[in-house]
Design a protein around this motif. Sequence first.
Motif, short mmCIF file in Angstrom:
data_model
loop_
_atom_site.label_atom_id
_atom_site.label_comp_id
_atom_site.label_asym_id
_atom_site.label_seq_id
_atom_site.Cartn_x
_atom_site.Cartn_y
_atom_site.Cartn_z
N GLY A 98 -3.49 9.49 -3.81
CA GLY A 98 -2.14 9.63 -3.45
C GLY A 98 -2.07 10.14 -2.03
N LEU A 136 2.88 10.90 -9.04
CA LEU A 136 2.03 11.08 -10.18
C LEU A 136 0.95 12.29 -10.25
CD1 LEU A 136 1.75 7.38 -12.02
CD2 LEU A 136 3.58 9.29 -12.34
N GLY A 137 0.55 12.37 -9.07
CA GLY A 137 -0.50 13.33 -9.01
C GLY A 137 0.11 14.70 -8.88
N GLN A 138 1.19 15.18 -9.42
CA GLN A 138 1.53 16.61 -9.59
C GLN A 138 2.02 16.72 -11.03
OE1 GLN A 138 4.78 17.88 -10.07
NE2 GLN A 138 4.02 20.02 -9.19
N GLU A 139 1.56 17.72 -11.54
CA GLU A 139 1.60 18.22 -12.93
C GLU A 139 3.14 17.91 -13.52
OE1 GLU A 139 0.01 21.63 -14.11
OE2 GLU A 139 -0.22 20.94 -16.54
N ALA A 147 2.26 2.01 -3.40
CA ALA A 147 1.18 2.51 -4.13
C ALA A 147 0.78 4.27 -3.93
CB ALA A 147 -0.04 1.71 -4.16
N LEU A 148 0.84 4.14 -2.64
CA LEU A 148 0.70 5.49 -2.05
C LEU A 148 1.68 6.60 -2.82
CD1 LEU A 148 -1.87 6.63 -0.56
CD2 LEU A 148 -0.57 5.71 1.46
N LEU A 179 -5.30 11.17 -9.57
CA LEU A 179 -4.11 10.57 -8.99
C LEU A 179 -3.81 11.24 -7.61
CD1 LEU A 179 -2.09 10.35 -12.26
CD2 LEU A 179 -2.68 8.46 -10.95
N ALA A 180 -4.04 12.67 -7.51
CA ALA A 180 -3.86 13.37 -6.27
C ALA A 180 -4.54 12.80 -5.29
CB ALA A 180 -3.97 14.94 -6.71
N MET A 224 5.18 0.67 -12.90
CA MET A 224 3.75 1.16 -13.52
C MET A 224 2.81 0.07 -13.50
SD MET A 224 2.70 3.64 -14.70
CE MET A 224 0.72 4.06 -15.44
N LEU A 235 3.98 14.29 -13.55
CA LEU A 235 3.17 13.53 -14.40
C LEU A 235 3.78 13.86 -15.88
CD1 LEU A 235 0.93 11.54 -15.18
CD2 LEU A 235 -0.65 13.32 -15.25
N ASP A 236 4.18 15.12 -16.29
CA ASP A 236 4.81 15.34 -17.41
C ASP A 236 6.26 14.55 -17.53
OD1 ASP A 236 2.61 17.08 -18.15
OD2 ASP A 236 3.58 18.76 -17.35
N LYS A 246 0.98 -1.30 -0.08
CA LYS A 246 -0.07 -0.01 -0.14
C LYS A 246 0.91 1.39 0.12
CE LYS A 246 -3.14 2.44 3.13
NZ LYS A 246 -3.78 2.24 4.62
N GLN A 247 1.87 1.33 0.91
CA GLN A 247 2.77 2.36 0.76
C GLN A 247 3.50 2.77 -0.47
OE1 GLN A 247 2.70 4.57 3.83
NE2 GLN A 247 3.52 5.87 2.19
N LEU A 301 -4.80 13.98 -13.22
CA LEU A 301 -4.05 14.55 -12.33
C LEU A 301 -4.94 14.61 -10.96
CD1 LEU A 301 -1.17 15.57 -12.53
CD2 LEU A 301 -2.01 17.69 -13.45
N LEU A 347 1.32 7.01 -6.51
CA LEU A 347 0.20 7.93 -6.84
C LEU A 347 0.64 9.21 -6.59
CD1 LEU A 347 -2.69 5.35 -5.61
CD2 LEU A 347 -2.19 6.18 -8.05
N ALA A 348 0.84 9.49 -5.27
CA ALA A 348 1.29 10.93 -5.07
C ALA A 348 2.31 11.44 -6.05
CB ALA A 348 1.79 10.82 -3.53
#
Lengths: 118, 118
Positions: free
Chosen positions: B14, A13-16, A6-7, B10-11, A80, A19-20, A3-4, B7, A10-11
């Motif tokens: 996350g 990739l959750g930032q622009e 994955a967390l 994902l955020a 991934m 992710l770019d 889980k950690q 985004l 995800l965190a």
Amino acid sequence: MEKQNALNALAALGQETRLDVFRLLVKAGQEGLPAGAISDALDVRPNTLSTHLGALSRSGLVHAERDGRSIHYRADLETMQALVTYLLQDCCGGNPDLCAPIASLAAASCGQGGSADC
Amino acid sequence: MEKQNALNALAALGQETRLDVFRLLVKAGQEGLPAGAISDALDVRPNTLSTHLGALSRSGLVHAERDGRSIHYRADLETMQALVTYLLQDCCGGNPDLCAPIASLAAASCGQGGSADC
DNA sequence: TCCATATTTCGAGTATTCTCGAATTATGGA
DNA sequence: TCCATAATTCGAGAATACTCGAAATATGGA
């Protein structure tokens, strides 16, 4: 995948910007890209980029390898893969009947390249 | 799915509490759970939970529906599906040859329920 | 050795996120 | 109408994340 992990992924990739960066590295393929090329391509300052690359690296989504004076970063598609699997497990564990459409859509997104064996 | 939606999703995932909430709702199935039950199950204060549910809701990963005095939340698996597809597109677009193992793993994670048509 | 290039680390400033107690809104029943 | 329950919104404090300029580290070549 834990889980950690994955967390973290995800965190990350959750930032622009990250992710770019990740998408750029995926497109770049196995050889990856040196930090400077990423910095130029995305117009992000080298030190800021370095911080983001560190986060992606810690999450396991990218790996770094020095090549002479530059450092090549490449996307780790196995991580991934593990992340997607983790997300689908969440989904399918409790609702096996809902998994089929997701899996078939995943397969369909594969087919965009026209490759039959995908 | 647009980049900004990915985004946001994902955020949203996350963050530990929100990932826990989402997984709980996935397990809960179609009917979902009222906010209070989620609050009890995860030991998160109602107002804090409400903030997180708001984030998940804005990202499209869950939907809310009032049922009498309580409000039921349920996971939106279509958004989940779209997110996975988006991530796989990133992957497969540039590297079709790398997609097959990911898709097959996704299919394998499906098979855990023992369902043959998955 | 000395210099230029490539990248990272450091320190600080700003912004955002997370959590909480208190107050508020909405619903159903007595 | 009045009260209890369910959930949200508000406001503030603490923690975390993001970005940047400046300085430091590492490598290769003259």
